[in-house]
Design an enzyme around this catalytic site. Sequence first.
Site, PDB file in Angstrom:
ATOM      1  N   HIS A  72      33.855 -37.430  -0.533  1.00  8.40           N
ATOM      2  CA  HIS A  72      32.666 -37.356  -1.014  1.00  8.40           C
ATOM      3  C   HIS A  72      31.482 -37.081   0.251  1.00  8.40           C
ATOM      4  O   HIS A  72      30.900 -36.080   0.224  1.00  8.40           O
ATOM      5  CB  HIS A  72      31.996 -38.508  -1.730  1.00  8.40           C
ATOM      6  N   GLU A  73      31.583 -37.760   1.211  1.00 11.26           N
ATOM      7  CA  GLU A  73      30.530 -37.919   2.350  1.00 11.26           C
ATOM      8  C   GLU A  73      31.036 -36.565   3.179  1.00 11.26           C
ATOM      9  O   GLU A  73      30.029 -35.989   3.862  1.00 11.26           O
ATOM     10  CB  GLU A  73      30.495 -39.082   3.031  1.00 11.26           C
ATOM     11  N   HIS A  85      29.284 -33.348   1.540  1.00 11.06           N
ATOM     12  CA  HIS A  85      28.061 -33.370   2.054  1.00 11.06           C
ATOM     13  C   HIS A  85      27.996 -32.687   3.363  1.00 11.06           C
ATOM     14  O   HIS A  85      27.232 -31.856   3.681  1.00 11.06           O
ATOM     15  CB  HIS A  85      27.315 -34.712   1.988  1.00 11.06           C
ATOM     16  N   HIS A 138      28.729 -29.243   3.562  1.00  8.84           N
ATOM     17  CA  HIS A 138      27.706 -28.575   3.073  1.00  8.84           C
ATOM     18  C   HIS A 138      26.627 -28.395   3.868  1.00  8.84           C
ATOM     19  O   HIS A 138      25.973 -27.319   4.021  1.00  8.84           O
ATOM     20  CB  HIS A 138      27.243 -29.117   1.678  1.00  8.84           C
TER      21      HIS A 138
END
Length: 411
Positions: A199-200, A203, A206
Amino acid sequence: GEKVEVTESLYGKLIRDLNRDVRRQIFESILSSYKGFENTFASCLYNNTKYYDFSTKLNNYKSPLDASLSDEGIDEEVYTNLIETVHKNLDKLHRYTAIKKKVLGLDEIHFYDLYVPIVEDISKKFSFEDGKKLAKKALSVLGKDYINILKEGFNNRWIDIYPNEGKPSGAYAWSSYDSHPYVLLNYTDTLDDVSTLVHEMGHAIHFYKSNKNQPIHMAGHSIFTAEVASTCNEALLSRYLLDNTTSKKEKLYLIHDFLESFRTTLYRQTMFAEFELTIHNMVSKGEALTAEKINEIYKKLYEVYYGDDFVIDDLLVVEWSRIPHFYNPFYVYQYATGYSAAIALSEKILNGNNEDRANYIKFLESGSSKDPIDILKIAGVDMSKSSSIQEALNFFGKLLDEFEEIYKSLE
């Protein structure tokens, strides 16, 4: 048998306790405290909503919702489409609630039963090295360039990995324009920690892609798109794990975890969004908000969303008073839209063609160069229409079918 001081953080832990009496006690203890101040909280929420309505009219917006969404160039239909599409699929949530009731062997299912695990936890340990290997395998479908950036993050100290004295809890990712991203974890070798890692890193990559491809004033992300890349990574990990396990019990656990993500993110946040829209519309029409009125609205939403199998305790109707997001109007809907977009995109990545995957990478590179809706269109998802939300909810239905099928085979 021990007395404990009830706190919000303890509530989050004990509402999942396997002992039903413990769950009931923590529920009643914390919500009875809020109940004692319901008129104060109602006054606070009413005045916050009234201030927002005054600001809306002062600045000549059509409605409070229009005022909130206009900065991002998002049409009100995006918000209302979410609520309408979820309403058309409430039968699936009702079914899920009934399944939980059956699996837990309950005569009645209450709010304090919703969060308890209904499948035995996966006891496997995943070292950080194991987690990195699993992340690379699960995300390999995104292409060599993506995996090379992932490896760079793993090998060049982007990540503060383990819990430490004085270190903040939870997980986080951020970057400045002229540096690589930074990721904070508190890794303890669980499968949830592997999920947090991907998940991190979603980020982080991105940020990395946007910073590399956009000028500084266009490199940031809208809140509307910020959770899409991270949640998409989580979905890809879940799908990889489901496709690569031979254990029925393990598969049940993974499916239940996926189902809970849908319930708490897509359904629950949409219910919150509908609550906000209702109270803001009432205040816009000159109606006052009292604790009694707010409780009535909140109770009705639980009746609609969770169906006949669900018992609404008297204390549950004041749950709104412990949700701080309601003081930041029309924010929470983005959790639901972001989750829907991420699920739809993960399906395109896994089942689409090379162009679909290339378009997803272009989305990661786009920063805030366009309005959020147009940026998501680059990836192949149009959130101005209900189709992406429906796709996500169709997948929720398939997961329900698979869960029931496997559960029956183990009875």
